[in-house]
Design a protein around this motif. Structure first.
Motif, PDB file in Angstrom:
ATOM      1  N   SER A 152       0.789  -1.231   0.000  1.00 27.36           N
ATOM      2  CA  SER A 152       0.000   0.000   0.000  1.00 27.36           C
ATOM      3  C   SER A 152       0.820   1.281   0.000  1.00 27.36           C
ATOM      4  O   SER A 152       0.274   2.359   0.116  1.00 27.36           O
ATOM      5  N   ASN A 153       2.149   1.160  -0.130  1.00 33.32           N
ATOM      6  CA  ASN A 153       2.941   2.383  -0.240  1.00 33.32           C
ATOM      7  C   ASN A 153       4.221   2.124  -1.035  1.00 33.32           C
ATOM      8  O   ASN A 153       4.574   0.973  -1.314  1.00 33.32           O
ATOM      9  N   SER A 154       4.907   3.189  -1.387  1.00 33.83           N
ATOM     10  CA  SER A 154       6.096   3.103  -2.242  1.00 33.83           C
ATOM     11  C   SER A 154       7.224   2.322  -1.591  1.00 33.83           C
ATOM     12  O   SER A 154       7.919   1.566  -2.254  1.00 33.83           O
ATOM     13  N   GLN A 155       7.410   2.545  -0.285  1.00 34.05           N
ATOM     14  CA  GLN A 155       8.529   1.884   0.389  1.00 34.05           C
ATOM     15  C   GLN A 155       8.359   0.374   0.392  1.00 34.05           C
ATOM     16  O   GLN A 155       9.288  -0.369   0.073  1.00 34.05           O
ATOM     17  N   ALA A 194       6.618  -1.278  -1.679  1.00 33.76           N
ATOM     18  CA  ALA A 194       6.731  -1.711  -3.073  1.00 33.76           C
ATOM     19  C   ALA A 194       8.201  -1.916  -3.428  1.00 33.76           C
ATOM     20  O   ALA A 194       8.596  -2.942  -3.976  1.00 33.76           O
ATOM     21  N   TRP A 195       9.013  -0.930  -3.072  1.00 34.55           N
ATOM     22  CA  TRP A 195      10.447  -0.992  -3.369  1.00 34.55           C
ATOM     23  C   TRP A 195      11.082  -2.220  -2.691  1.00 34.55           C
ATOM     24  O   TRP A 195      11.834  -2.965  -3.319  1.00 34.55           O
ATOM     25  N   ASP A 196      10.730  -2.448  -1.419  1.00 38.38           N
ATOM     26  CA  ASP A 196      11.270  -3.596  -0.684  1.00 38.38           C
ATOM     27  C   ASP A 196      10.861  -4.912  -1.351  1.00 38.38           C
ATOM     28  O   ASP A 196      11.663  -5.828  -1.486  1.00 38.38           O
ATOM     29  N   GLU A 197       9.614  -4.980  -1.753  1.00 39.67           N
ATOM     30  CA  GLU A 197       9.096  -6.201  -2.377  1.00 39.67           C
ATOM     31  C   GLU A 197       9.790  -6.469  -3.720  1.00 39.67           C
ATOM     32  O   GLU A 197      10.153  -7.599  -4.034  1.00 39.67           O
ATOM     33  N   ILE A 198       9.993  -5.399  -4.482  1.00 40.42           N
ATOM     34  CA  ILE A 198      10.647  -5.540  -5.796  1.00 40.42           C
ATOM     35  C   ILE A 198      12.086  -6.027  -5.627  1.00 40.42           C
ATOM     36  O   ILE A 198      12.565  -6.854  -6.385  1.00 40.42           O
ATOM     37  N   GLN A 199      12.757  -5.521  -4.592  1.00 41.92           N
ATOM     38  CA  GLN A 199      14.132  -5.950  -4.310  1.00 41.92           C
ATOM     39  C   GLN A 199      14.167  -7.413  -3.893  1.00 41.92           C
ATOM     40  O   GLN A 199      15.059  -8.160  -4.287  1.00 41.92           O
ATOM     41  N   ALA A 200      13.192  -7.795  -3.084  1.00 36.35           N
ATOM     42  CA  ALA A 200      13.180  -9.152  -2.536  1.00 36.35           C
ATOM     43  C   ALA A 200      12.799 -10.176  -3.603  1.00 36.35           C
ATOM     44  O   ALA A 200      13.417 -11.219  -3.724  1.00 36.35           O
TER      45      ALA A 200
END
Ligand code: CA
Length: 229
Positions: free
Chosen positions: A36-39, A41-47
């Motif tokens: 639900s937020n950019s941070q 999202a960024w963490d998920e994309i990295q993982a």
């Protein structure tokens, strides 16, 4: 075969919309991951890199557009398919999104059917092996939705790895891939298997394809390709 489902990251802070999108994606056979937020999202994309991102414009911490720019500036994520989801329908916003590297744009409220169609179109364009259309070559056809492969219309038995390999080849016909590329594209670069394993699966795939085994060509000292020629 849930591991083979196309993973779609949904970045959306409105719970009702996130739920509708999630339901729509699951119905279409995809695997939604909601943040639900950019941070997050960024963490998920990295993982775990998704195959596609549905990105809301207005997010609580940072705009979706900022996240998009950040992705596009990163070599690893520059080619990730992104569809912007937004309530904004102003022409200049649309242009800003596309200028920042969005592949497509869906304006809220959207119908589940429209969303599914847009995702399918983008996957077909950018990741043909992840589309839902039946793939064919000569007498062989592969249905990515039912996971069935048939030869002259009759279903054939095929192993899991061979299915993935065939799907990739069918989506990229007449192109030669090295063993290393096949490992990376078909098995994913996080999987530690040897290049020789590719040979084993190609052998099994040819066997499964019976008289159509000549579709899979060995290109000496380079790798393999699927071609009807
Ligand atoms: Ca929002």
């Amino acid at each position: 075969m849930s591991n083979d489902k196309v993973r779609i990251l949904v970045v959306e802070d409105e719970p009702a919309i996130a739920e509708l999108v999630s339901y729509t994606l699951r119905e279409a056979g995809w695997l939604p991951v909601i943040v639900s937020n950019s941070q997050d999202a960024w963490d998920e994309i990295q993982a775990r890199m998704p195959q596609l991102i549905l990105l809301d414009w207005m997010l609580p911490d940072q705009s979706g557009l900022r996240l998009l720019s950040r992705l596009r500036a990163d070599r690893q994520f520059a080619a990730l398919p992104v569809i912007m989801l937004t309530a904004k329908s102003m022409e200049e916003d649309k242009i800003a999104g596309l200028n920042n590297g969005a592949d497509d744009y869906v304006t809220k409220p959207f119908s589940p059917r429209e969303l599914t169609a847009r995702i399918n179109a983008l996957l077909r364009r950018k990741l043909p092996e992840h589309g839902q259309a039946t793939l064919t070559a000569g007498p062989v056809s592969l249905d990515p939705v039912s996971f069935e492969v048939s030869l002259h219309g009759a279903r054939i038995e095929i192993g899991h790895a061979e299915f993935k390999l065939l799907k990739f080849f069918l989506a990229h016909q007449d192109r030669v891939f090295s063993r290393d590329q096949l490992l990376d594209k078909v098995w994913g670069d996080h999987v530690a298997i040897e290049e020789r394993t590719v040979d084993v699966h190609v052998l099994r795939l040819r066997k499964a394809l019976k008289e159509a085994d000549n579709l899979i060509k060995t290109v000496r000292s380079v790798g393999y390709m699927l071609s009807e020629k």
